[in-house]
Design an enzyme around this catalytic site. Structure first.
Site, mmCIF file in Angstrom:
data_model
loop_
_atom_site.group_PDB
_atom_site.id
_atom_site.type_symbol
_atom_site.label_atom_id
_atom_site.label_comp_id
_atom_site.label_asym_id
_atom_site.label_seq_id
_atom_site.Cartn_x
_atom_site.Cartn_y
_atom_site.Cartn_z
ATOM 1 N N GLU A 21 1.276 -0.589 -0.439
ATOM 2 C CA GLU A 21 0.051 0.031 0.179
ATOM 3 C C GLU A 21 0.926 1.052 0.415
ATOM 4 O OE1 GLU A 21 -4.170 1.200 2.291
ATOM 5 O OE2 GLU A 21 -3.341 -0.158 3.398
ATOM 6 N N HIS A 29 -6.812 5.240 -2.943
ATOM 7 C CA HIS A 29 -5.819 6.461 -1.841
ATOM 8 C C HIS A 29 -5.717 7.208 -3.179
ATOM 9 C CE1 HIS A 29 -5.510 4.735 2.437
ATOM 10 N NE2 HIS A 29 -4.901 3.681 1.335
ATOM 11 N N ASN A 58 -13.407 3.897 0.493
ATOM 12 C CA ASN A 58 -13.104 4.182 1.425
ATOM 13 C C ASN A 58 -11.310 5.106 1.116
ATOM 14 O OD1 ASN A 58 -13.770 1.881 2.762
ATOM 15 N ND2 ASN A 58 -13.949 4.181 3.960
ATOM 16 N N ASP A 110 -16.975 -4.329 7.821
ATOM 17 C CA ASP A 110 -16.871 -4.644 9.229
ATOM 18 C C ASP A 110 -18.191 -4.354 9.451
ATOM 19 O OD1 ASP A 110 -15.874 -2.265 8.524
ATOM 20 O OD2 ASP A 110 -13.999 -2.103 10.153
ATOM 21 N N HIS A 147 -16.398 0.151 8.125
ATOM 22 C CA HIS A 147 -15.906 1.226 6.625
ATOM 23 C C HIS A 147 -16.955 1.648 5.906
ATOM 24 C CE1 HIS A 147 -11.846 0.481 8.099
ATOM 25 N NE2 HIS A 147 -10.896 0.762 7.389
ATOM 26 N N ASP A 179 -8.175 -5.100 6.019
ATOM 27 C CA ASP A 179 -7.734 -4.089 6.069
ATOM 28 C C ASP A 179 -7.291 -4.562 7.613
ATOM 29 O OD1 ASP A 179 -5.988 -2.367 5.891
ATOM 30 O OD2 ASP A 179 -7.201 -0.603 5.742
ATOM 31 N N ALA A 205 -8.047 3.910 11.307
ATOM 32 C CA ALA A 205 -6.820 3.631 10.300
ATOM 33 C C ALA A 205 -6.668 1.797 10.724
ATOM 34 C CB ALA A 205 -5.674 3.667 11.489
#
Length: 384
Positions: A131, A197, A221, A250, A253, A276, A310
């Site tokens: 990542e 990202h 996200n 989850d 997110h 993640d 995070a």
């Protein structure tokens, strides 16, 4: 050569359940699946009546768990995470980095290569997921801002070249100058490239697809969202058939309705589950660390002090359960999202299914989706 036969369970396939089938394993491979199979002399018979015989889960995006992290750059950490994952039905994984200095990345990739080539004591390591440092500052998420770099950074590019055979997957922001050229270079080396990202426009994502990108990292996200006049990364991830898309199921997110939209757009052929998961996964609430940054685990989420999520603390068995219970995805499709889809997204033709010729990476599940046993290459590595 050792032989095993699993008898009496229901085999999970991408098309549905194969009730009461037997799975014959020769060494580390599945030899045959069916009924009343001929059994070689000396075969070990395992009665698994009442269990679902599913392909082992593949977590292509996971940082750590049980106080260990890929960023520790150690064989001990990778081994402990592998064992932890086997308890949750994961049979293969990609140790995932966060943006870091080139010297640390070099040590991490050396550790991943050594662990990958050793005998697995838990889930097998398929290579690394970077990542990477080549991400958007605007959508850095939990990535350390001071470690973000331009695509042309020569020190990092030298590390990538030196460890090309260890890198299986790399996430980058395709709007960065020179990104399409790097994508082509990585794909030529056998690396799968994912968009993530990123503040990319819809057109920039499609340009990355033309260059060879085939995935979107944690859909919804840390990426440009959807606007009706500029669909962005999210829009491209939902409608571009060339892209596999990750989701973190989850329920933190992405809202269950968001997961439903992703499922309806991508179907179980292109939507995959990832955890993640970070260092604090499997541990009580408290303070932990991610990429040199302090995180706070409340039992449900991992966050920075400012509230930024995070990573997650979910495991793939729970992600599958959430997709079945909360999104109402058929069981066999939810399991495929954690096995067959990630395997295909990584170009792995020998993983992700309970079928002849495939590696005998299997998880036995109760009908409530609790993990009863995990096999890696035909070897029992976890039993509840």
């Amino acid at each position: 050569m050792t032989w095993k036969v699993l008898m009496g369970g229901s085999v999970v396939t991408p098309a549905g359940l194969h009730e009461g089938a037997e799975v014959l394993i020769e060494g580390d491979r599945i030899r045959e699946v069916g009924h009343d199979l001929a059994r070689p002399e000396g075969v070990e018979v395992l009665d698994v009546r009442g269990a679902l015989i599913a392909p082992g889960f593949i977590d292509a995006h996971i940082h750590g768990g049980l106080e260990f992290d890929t960023m520790d750059a150690s064989l001990e950490a990778l081994s402990e995470i592998s064992g932890h994952l086997a308890h949750h039905g994961v049979t293969s994984w990609l140790p995932t980095t966060v943006a870091c200095e080139a010297s640390l990345l070099d040590r991490i990739l050396s550790a991943v290569a050594e662990a990958r080539d050793g005998a697995p004591q838990g889930a097998r390591i398929l290579g690394a997921h970077l990542e990477s440092n080549f991400l958007s500052p605007k959508y850095k998420g939990a990535q350390p801002a001071e470690c973000l770099r331009p695509v042309g950074d020569q020190e990092l590019r030298a590390v990538l070249a030196r460890h090309a055979s260890t890198i299986r997957l790399l996430t980058l922001a395709p709007e960065l100058d020179g990104a399409d050229g790097l994508i082509r270079e990585l794909v030529a080396q056998g690396v799968v490239v994912s968009v993530g990202h990123s503040d990319a426009t819809y057109a920039q994502v499609l340009s990355a697809v033309d260059a060879g990108s085939t995935r979107v990292t944690h859909l919804c996200n840390a990426q440009r969202g959807f606007h009706h006049r500029e669909p962005g990364v999210l829009g491209a991830g939902l409608v571009c058939d060339a892209l596999f898309t990750e989701v973190i199921a989850d329920l933190e997110h992405v809202h269950p309705a968001g997961l439903t939209i992703a499922y309806r757009c991508k179907g179980s052929e292109r939507l995959m589950l990832v955890s993640d998961a970070v260092r604090g996964t499997g541990l009580p609430p408290g303070e932990y660390e991610l990429g040199g940054q302090t995180t706070f685990l409340d039992g449900h989420t991992s966050r920075f002090a400012d509230g930024t999520i995070a990573g997650s603390v979910i495991t793939l068995d729970r992600a599958v359960r959430n997709m079945v219970q909360m999104v109402k995805v058929p069981l066999h499709e939810a399991i495929a999202m954690a096995s067959d889809v990630p395997a295909r997204s990584l170009g792995l033709s020998h993983l992700g299914r309970v079928a002849p010729g495939y590696l005998a990476d299997l998880v036995l599940l109760s009908h409530d989706l609790d993990v009863r046993a995990t096999f890696v290459g035909g070897r029992l590595v976890h039993q509840a």
